[in-house]
Design a protein around this motif. Structure first.
Motif, PDB file in Angstrom:
ATOM      1  N   PHE A 603      -6.125  -8.771   0.418  1.00 39.55           N
ATOM      2  CA  PHE A 603      -6.212  -7.309   0.366  1.00 39.55           C
ATOM      3  C   PHE A 603      -4.867  -6.703  -0.034  1.00 39.55           C
ATOM      4  CE2 PHE A 603      -5.580  -3.239   2.569  1.00 39.55           C
ATOM      5  CZ  PHE A 603      -6.578  -2.480   1.972  1.00 39.55           C
ATOM      6  N   LEU A 604      -3.778  -7.174   0.590  1.00 38.28           N
ATOM      7  CA  LEU A 604      -2.459  -6.636   0.280  1.00 38.28           C
ATOM      8  C   LEU A 604      -2.055  -6.958  -1.157  1.00 38.28           C
ATOM      9  CD1 LEU A 604      -0.478  -7.327   3.583  1.00 38.28           C
ATOM     10  CD2 LEU A 604      -1.399  -5.155   2.769  1.00 38.28           C
ATOM     11  N   LYS A 605      -2.399  -8.144  -1.637  1.00 40.80           N
ATOM     12  CA  LYS A 605      -2.087  -8.502  -3.028  1.00 40.80           C
ATOM     13  C   LYS A 605      -2.720  -7.499  -3.993  1.00 40.80           C
ATOM     14  CE  LYS A 605      -1.431 -13.525  -3.007  1.00 40.80           C
ATOM     15  NZ  LYS A 605      -2.049 -14.817  -3.428  1.00 40.80           N
ATOM     16  N   GLN A 606      -3.977  -7.160  -3.731  1.00 37.64           N
ATOM     17  CA  GLN A 606      -4.678  -6.218  -4.613  1.00 37.64           C
ATOM     18  C   GLN A 606      -4.043  -4.834  -4.546  1.00 37.64           C
ATOM     19  OE1 GLN A 606      -7.258  -7.171  -6.765  1.00 37.64           O
ATOM     20  NE2 GLN A 606      -6.737  -5.160  -7.624  1.00 37.64           N
ATOM     21  N   GLN A 607      -3.672  -4.411  -3.336  1.00 40.35           N
ATOM     22  CA  GLN A 607      -3.033  -3.106  -3.163  1.00 40.35           C
ATOM     23  C   GLN A 607      -1.706  -3.042  -3.921  1.00 40.35           C
ATOM     24  OE1 GLN A 607      -4.037  -0.238  -1.199  1.00 40.35           O
ATOM     25  NE2 GLN A 607      -6.006  -1.264  -1.402  1.00 40.35           N
ATOM     26  N   ILE A 608      -0.950  -4.135  -3.880  1.00 38.41           N
ATOM     27  CA  ILE A 608       0.344  -4.185  -4.585  1.00 38.41           C
ATOM     28  C   ILE A 608       0.114  -4.174  -6.086  1.00 38.41           C
ATOM     29  CG2 ILE A 608       2.355  -5.647  -5.038  1.00 38.41           C
ATOM     30  CD1 ILE A 608       2.083  -6.606  -2.093  1.00 38.41           C
ATOM     31  N   GLN A 609      -0.878  -4.924  -6.523  1.00 36.18           N
ATOM     32  CA  GLN A 609      -1.190  -5.008  -7.955  1.00 36.18           C
ATOM     33  C   GLN A 609      -1.580  -3.629  -8.486  1.00 36.18           C
ATOM     34  OE1 GLN A 609      -3.845  -8.209  -9.026  1.00 36.18           O
ATOM     35  NE2 GLN A 609      -4.557  -7.141 -10.862  1.00 36.18           N
ATOM     36  N   ASP A 610      -2.328  -2.863  -7.668  1.00 37.51           N
ATOM     37  CA  ASP A 610      -2.767  -1.525  -8.079  1.00 37.51           C
ATOM     38  C   ASP A 610      -1.696  -0.469  -7.833  1.00 37.51           C
ATOM     39  OD1 ASP A 610      -5.156  -2.694  -8.729  1.00 37.51           O
ATOM     40  OD2 ASP A 610      -6.178  -2.082  -6.880  1.00 37.51           O
ATOM     41  N   LYS A 611      -0.511  -0.928  -7.343  1.00 34.80           N
ATOM     42  CA  LYS A 611       0.627  -0.038  -7.071  1.00 34.80           C
ATOM     43  C   LYS A 611       0.263   1.074  -6.087  1.00 34.80           C
ATOM     44  CE  LYS A 611       2.825  -1.009 -11.495  1.00 34.80           C
ATOM     45  NZ  LYS A 611       3.416  -0.453 -12.734  1.00 34.80           N
ATOM     46  N   LYS A 612      -0.481   0.673  -5.045  1.00 37.79           N
ATOM     47  CA  LYS A 612      -0.903   1.627  -4.024  1.00 37.79           C
ATOM     48  C   LYS A 612       0.049   1.662  -2.827  1.00 37.79           C
ATOM     49  CE  LYS A 612      -4.958   2.712  -5.925  1.00 37.79           C
ATOM     50  NZ  LYS A 612      -5.327   4.088  -6.319  1.00 37.79           N
ATOM     51  N   ILE A 613       0.759   0.570  -2.586  1.00 33.39           N
ATOM     52  CA  ILE A 613       1.591   0.488  -1.386  1.00 33.39           C
ATOM     53  C   ILE A 613       2.968  -0.090  -1.713  1.00 33.39           C
ATOM     54  CG2 ILE A 613      -0.392   0.178   0.160  1.00 33.39           C
ATOM     55  CD1 ILE A 613       0.349  -2.805   0.319  1.00 33.39           C
ATOM     56  N   ASP A 614       3.910   0.218  -0.838  1.00 32.71           N
ATOM     57  CA  ASP A 614       5.192  -0.485  -0.796  1.00 32.71           C
ATOM     58  C   ASP A 614       5.178  -1.417   0.406  1.00 32.71           C
ATOM     59  OD1 ASP A 614       6.346   0.721  -3.003  1.00 32.71           O
ATOM     60  OD2 ASP A 614       7.140   2.399  -1.841  1.00 32.71           O
ATOM     61  N   VAL A 615       5.950  -2.481   0.335  1.00 34.88           N
ATOM     62  CA  VAL A 615       6.014  -3.451   1.440  1.00 34.88           C
ATOM     63  C   VAL A 615       7.417  -3.464   2.017  1.00 34.88           C
ATOM     64  CG1 VAL A 615       5.795  -5.878   2.089  1.00 34.88           C
ATOM     65  CG2 VAL A 615       4.170  -4.848   0.481  1.00 34.88           C
ATOM     66  N   ALA A 616       7.501  -3.432   3.347  1.00 30.38           N
ATOM     67  CA  ALA A 616       8.788  -3.471   4.053  1.00 30.38           C
ATOM     68  C   ALA A 616       8.854  -4.675   4.969  1.00 30.38           C
ATOM     69  CB  ALA A 616       8.993  -2.188   4.866  1.00 30.38           C
ATOM     70  N   VAL A 617      10.065  -5.088   5.257  1.00 36.60           N
ATOM     71  CA  VAL A 617      10.323  -6.160   6.227  1.00 36.60           C
ATOM     72  C   VAL A 617      10.375  -5.547   7.623  1.00 36.60           C
ATOM     73  CG1 VAL A 617      12.058  -7.806   7.040  1.00 36.60           C
ATOM     74  CG2 VAL A 617      11.598  -7.582   4.584  1.00 36.60           C
TER      75      VAL A 617
END
Length: 828
Positions: A603-617
Motif C-alpha cells: 500500500f505504501l509503495k503505491q502511495q509513494i509511486q502516486d506521490k501522495k505521501i512523504d515518508v519520515a523516520v
C-alpha cells in the motif's frame, strides 16, 4: 668529609617495621570499625607518634622504628575503648587486639505522667562531643529499636536527645553502656500530654499598646501544622485571650477579625507546658517571627556519577527542566567525568536551565567523620576542583555522604567558600532560618527509604511526600526533598536496572504540579536563602527561535507510528483518506516493526509511486531519543532509513522525534544521516526554517482538535477551525499529528476497524479547510510557505541557463550567494 657524612648517615639509619593489627571482639568475631581510630605511642612518650582513622580490619600500621615498645589505644569517636602493647622486633608483624562487645539499649519514652507513651518522637544518641551515633523514631508504644553501642569507660557517657518538635527537645544524660549487657531504659520527659493550665495571649497594635474595642471584634484561632483549627478564643476588650487544654507542640496562632474573617496577624508558638504570656503584634509582622518562612521547596538528587543508573539521572534532569522547577544534583567527584552522557547532560542543564545547581557530594561517598581532618579537607577540595574543571562552575552547596559531618567539616567548607550544607534532620538538627553566613538546609522529606537488610528503596507515596513537605515548611520555614537514582529505576531480580521507572516519574510530576498549585517556589538548595529576591531568567533552548517573518496560511498533517500488522486496515484507510482528498500527508515509520506486512508495504509503495505521501523516520524503536547520545541516535535513524530504502525504495530526509523529545545529539545524528527536517513538538522546540536541519515542530495533536471543547462555541468542526487559526496566528503555521490508533474502534482493546464517526469528522475538517482557503501542504513545504519572500521564478531555470551558456560561472555564483544571503536557500 663527604664520604664520612654518608658513612655516618648509613650507620645510624633506623630500620622500620609494620604491624597488621586485627581487631576482634571478646567472642572471637571481627570487630566493627565504624568511627574507630587508633593512637600509637612509642615507649614512654606521652604524645602519640601517629593517629589513624581505621578504614579496614586488619589495619596496617607502617614505618614504626624497630626495637621499641608501642602502646596502642583504641577509640570509638571520642570514647576510649581498649589498650594493648606490642614489642616490635621484626619488620613484618601480625597482632590481634581484643575489643569489648557493644552493649544494647532500648528506650521507652513517656510524657510527664510516666504512663502515656510519646509516639513518633525523634531519638538521637550522641557522644560527649555531640556526634550523632544513632537515630530512631519511637513507635506508638513510645519504644525505640535496640541500639548496640560501644561501651563507656570511666567517666565517658552518651547523651540521648528526645525531639518531638524542632523547638521541643528533652535531654537524657549521662547514659553509660556496659559491654555485652542489654537493658531497657524508661525516659520520662518534662512535657505534659495536655496543657491544662491557662495560657494568656496578648494582642498589641504597636509595641506597647494592646488592642481595644475600637480595633474591632477579634478572636485567636489556633491551627496545628496540618493547618487544621484546634481551638479559638475571643480577644477581650483589654486585648487578652485565654486558651487551655491543648497538647504540647508547635502551633500557628492567628489574630482573626470576627466581622470579615481576615487574618490580621500570625505567630508560630511552641507550647511546652509553662508559659509567659504570648504576645502578638498586629502592626509589624516581623515582630512575631524569629526566623524566615520562604514558602519554598528544593529537590536534591544525590549520588550523581558516571554510568550508575544513568537513564534515571538524565531523565530526572529533563523532568525538572521541563517543569521549570529547581534541582540540586550532588556530584561524586571521584567517579564523574568519563561518562559523556552524564557529563553532557549536566552541561546542557547548566546552559539551558537557570534553576539547576551542582552540589559537591565529596570524592568517593565515604562518611567524612570516619576520616582524618586532613582527608576531609582533601576530599572537599579535590571534588571542588573536579567540578570546576568539568563544568566551569564553583559549587557553593555541600551534601555530606550519608548526611554525616562534624564541626571540622564546616570549617573546611567555609574555607573553600561554601554558603550552605544540606544534610538531614536525622543527622543534624538545623538552626533557625535566620540571616547567616552559612546555612544548614537539611532534608526532612525523601521520596523513598532504604531498607538496610535488602538494599531496596521503599517508596513513599506522593501523598506522604506532600504531607512531609508541608510539615517541613511549618517546622523549618523551607523544605528539601531528598532523592536518589535508585527509586526512579526499575527493580528486577533483586537488583536495580538502568531502565527508567516511568510510574515514579509520573508521580513526581504530580507532586511538582501540586506544589506549584499551592503557590510554593521551587528553588535549588543554594537559592533558599535568596528566596525573597531570586529571579530566574528563562534560557531559550537550542537557540531555535521562531522566525520573525513567518506568515503561513497553511496546514500540514503527519501520521506517526506506521508499522506492520497492528491496525493495518485502519492505518491504510487513514492514509487513503488524505490521498483521496488530494491532501499531502507525512507518515513516520518505526523501523524495527516494518517490512514484513505485505498489505502495509505494498500500500505504501503505491502511495509513494502516486506521490501522495512523504515518508519520515520515526526511529528503530518508539523510545525517547533524547536519552541517548549521537552514536545511538544516528544508528536508530540509519537502521530505519535502511529498512525504508530496502522495502520502499526511497531514502527519507525527515525525522519525526518520538514524544517530541530531542537534544543537541539529535541534531548531530540527523546531519550524519542527511536528515533535512526534524519534527518535534511546539512544547519542546520552536520553528526554525533557516537552520539545518530545519525545525518543524508539530503544533497540535488531532484527537485534541476532535474533542468537543465546552469553552468554545459552534460545531466541533467550527471549533477545530478556530483552534487551527489560533495556531497559525501564534506560530505562523499549523502542523497536526495523529496515529492510526486514534481512528480505531476501542472496546477495552483496539480493534482493526475504523471508527466511522471520527473519520467523518476528519473528512469534514479537510473540506472545511479548503472552503476557508487554508492551504494544506506537506511538512517539507512549510519552510517555503512560511516565508514572506518566496522563491523567485528564475531559481528553477538558473542551472539550465548556466548549462546552456546563457550565464557565466560568476553570474551563477552571484545568484546563489544572493539567495543564501536572503536565507531563501540554506546551505547544508
Amino acid at each position: 668529609m663527604l664520604s664520612f657524612s654518608i658513612f655516618i648517615g648509613q650507620s645510624f639509619a633506623e630500620s622500620t617495621g609494620n604491624i597488621d593489627l586485627l581487631l576482634k571482639y571478646d567472642n572471637g568475631n571481627k570487630a566493627s570499625i565504624e568511627s574507630t581510630s587508633l593512637k600509637i605511642y612509642k615507649d614512654f612518650d606521652k604524645n602519640p607518634i601517629t593517629e589513624i582513622q581505621v578504614q579496614s580490619n586488619p589495619v596496617q600500621i607502617t614505618n614504626l622504628p624497630l626495637n621499641h615498645k608501642y602502646k596502642i589505644e583504641l577509640y570509638y569517636n571520642d570514647h576510649f575503648q581498649s589498650v594493648d602493647y606490642y614489642d616490635l622486633k621484626k619488620t613484618t608483624n601480625n597482632f590481634e587486639m581484643n575489643v569489648k562487645l557493644p552493649g544494647g539499649i532500648k528506650l521507652g519514652v513517656f510524657y510527664q505522667d510516666g504512663q502515656t507513651p510519646i509516639p513518633n518522637a525523634s531519638i538521637f544518641f550522641k557522644t560527649m562531643s555531640g556526634k550523632i551515633v544513632g537515630f530512631d523514631q519511637t513507635d506508638f508504644n513510645g519504644d525505640t529499636v535496640r541500639f548496640w553501642l560501644p561501651q563507656t569507660i570511666n567517666n565517658d557517657y552518651y547523651t540521648v536527645e528526645v525531639v518531638i518538635d524542632p523547638q521541643l527537645k528533652y535531654t537524657y544524660t549521662p547514659l553509660q553502656i556496659q559491654s555485652s549487657l542489654s537493658k531497657d531504659i524508661k525516659i520520662v520527659t518534662k512535657w505534659p500530654k495536655i496543657i491544662n493550665s491557662a495560657i494568656t495571649v496578648e494582642v498589641y497594635k504597636d509595641e506597647k499598646t494592646k488592642v481595644s474595642e475600637s480595633d474591632g471584634s477579634l478572636t485567636i484561632q489556633v491551627n496545628d501544622k496540618k493547618k487544621s483549627k484546634v481551638l479559638d478564643s475571643p480577644v477581650s476588650y483589654k486585648g487578652d485571650a485565654v486558651i487551655s487544654n491543648i497538647p504540647v507542640g508547635t502551633y500557628a496562632f492567628h489574630v482573626v477579625s470576627k466581622n470579615t474573617g481576615d487574618v490580621i496577624a500570625s505567630k508560630k508558638v511552641t507550647l511546652s507546658g509553662s508559659h509567659e504570656p504570648i504576645k502578638i503584634f498586629t502592626n509589624d509582622p516581623q515582630l512575631n517571627f524569629e526566623g524566615s518562612y520562604c514558602n519554598c521547596v528544593a529537590f536534591r538528587l544525590d549520588d550523581v556519577q558516571d554510568y550508575f543508573l544513568s537513564n534515571s539521572q538524565i531523565q530526572m534532569m529533563k523532568v525538572f527542566e521541563e517543569e521549570e522547577a529547581g534541582l540540586t544534583v550532588g556530584v561524586i567527584g571521584g567517579v564523574t567525568g568519563n561518562d559523556p552522557r552524564i557529563v553532557n547532560a549536566i552541561k546542557e542543564q547548566l546552559q539551558t536551565n537557570p534553576r539547576f545547581e551542582i552540589a559537591n557530594h565529596s570524592w568517593n561517598n565515604r562518611v567524612l567523620t570516619s576520616l582524618s581532618s586532613e582527608s576531609q579537607e582533601e576530599l572537599i577540595k579535590t571534588t571542588d576542583t573536579k567540578i570546576q574543571e568539568l563544568f566551569q562552575v564553583k559549587p557553593h552547596t555541600f551534601i555530606p555522604p550519608e548526611n554525616i559531618f562534624e564541626d571540622e567539616t564546616i570549617s573546611y567548607l567555609k574555607k573553600y567558600d561554601y554558603d550552605n550544607l544540606s544534610a538531614s534532620v536525622q543527622t543534624d538538627i538545623p538552626s533557625k532560618f535566620v540571616k547567616s553566613d552559612f546555612y544548614h538546609f537539611n532534608t526532612a522529606v525523601s521520596t523513598a527509604k532504604l531498607d538496610p537488610v535488602t538494599s531496596y528503596w521503599n517508596h513513599n507515596s506522593k501523598e506522604k511526600i506532600l504531607e512531609s513537605i508541608d510539615d517541613s515548611l511549618f517546622d523549618y520555614g523551607y523544605a528539601v526533598v531528598m532523592m536518589h537514582p535508585y527509586e526512579f529505576s526499575n527493580y528486577d531480580n533483586g537488583a536495580y536496572t538502568n531502565e527508567v521507572n516511568q510510574t515514579k516519574f509520573e508521580e513526581l510530576k504530580v507532586v511538582i504540579s501540586t506544589l506549584k498549585s499551592k503557590g510554593y517556589s521551587l528553588l535549588p538548595v543554594g537559592k533558599i536563602d535568596e528566596y525573597a529576591s531570586v529571579i530566574f531568567e528563562k534560557i531559550i533552548k537550542n537557540q531555535t527561535n521562531t522566525d520573525e517573518n513567518v506568515n503561513c496560511n497553511c496546514v500540514a498533517f503527519k501520521i506517526d507510528n506506521v508499522q506492520d500488522f497492528w491496525l493495518n486496515d485502519v492505518q491504510n484507510n487513514l492514509i487513503n483518506t488524505f490521498s483521496e482528498n488530494n491532501v499531502p500527508v507525512t507518515t513516520s515509520i518505526i523501523g524495527k516493526f516494518f517490512g514484513s506486512d505485505i498489505k502495509t508495504v505494498d500500500f505504501l509503495k503505491q502511495q509513494i509511486q502516486d506521490k501522495k505521501i512523504d515518508v519520515a523516520v520515526r526511529g528503530w524503536e518508539l523510545v525517547d531519543h533524547s536519552l541517548y547520545e549521537t552514536e545511538e541516535q544516528s544508528s536508530s535513524i540509519e537502521q530505519t532509513n535502511n529498512q525504508i530504502s530496502k522495502k520502499l525504495g526511497i531514502q527519507s530526509e525527515i525525522f519525526s522525534a518520538p514524544f517530541g523529545k530531542f537534544n543537541n545529539y539529535t541534531i548531530s545524528a540527523s546531519k550524519q544521516n542527511n536528515i533535512a527536517y526534524v519534527s518535534t513538538m511546539i512544547t519542546t522546540d520552536t520553528l526554525n526554517v533557516k537552520s539545518y536541519p530545519r525545525h518543524i515542530p508539530e503544533t497540535s495533536y488531532l484527537p485534541n482538535l476532535l474533542d468537543d471543547d465546552p469553552f468554545l462555541q459552534g460545531t466541533i468542526i467550527e471549533k477545530m477551525l478556530l483552534k487551527i487559526k489560533d495556531q497559525q496566528k501564534k506560530y505562523g503555521y499549523a502542523l497536526i499529528s495523529t496515529q492510526p490508533s486514534d481512528f480505531a474502534i476501542r472496546d477495552g482493546e483496539f480493534k482493526n476497524q475504523i471508527n466511522e464517526d471520527k473519520m467523518k469528522l476528519l473528512k469534514e475538517l479537510i473540506i472545511t479547510l479548503k472552503e476557508n482557503n487554508i492551504k494544506v501542504v506537506s511538512l517539507t513545504d512549510i519552510p517555503q510557505e512560511s516565508l514572506f519572500e518566496k522563491y523567485p521564478a528564475w531559481i528553477k531555470h538558473v542551472y539550465v541557463w548556466h548549462e546552456q551558456g546563457k550565464i557565466t560561472d560568476i553570474e551563477l555564483e552571484n545568484a546563489i550567494n544572493n539567495l543564501t544571503s536572503r536565507t531563501i536557500v540554506v546551505p547544508r
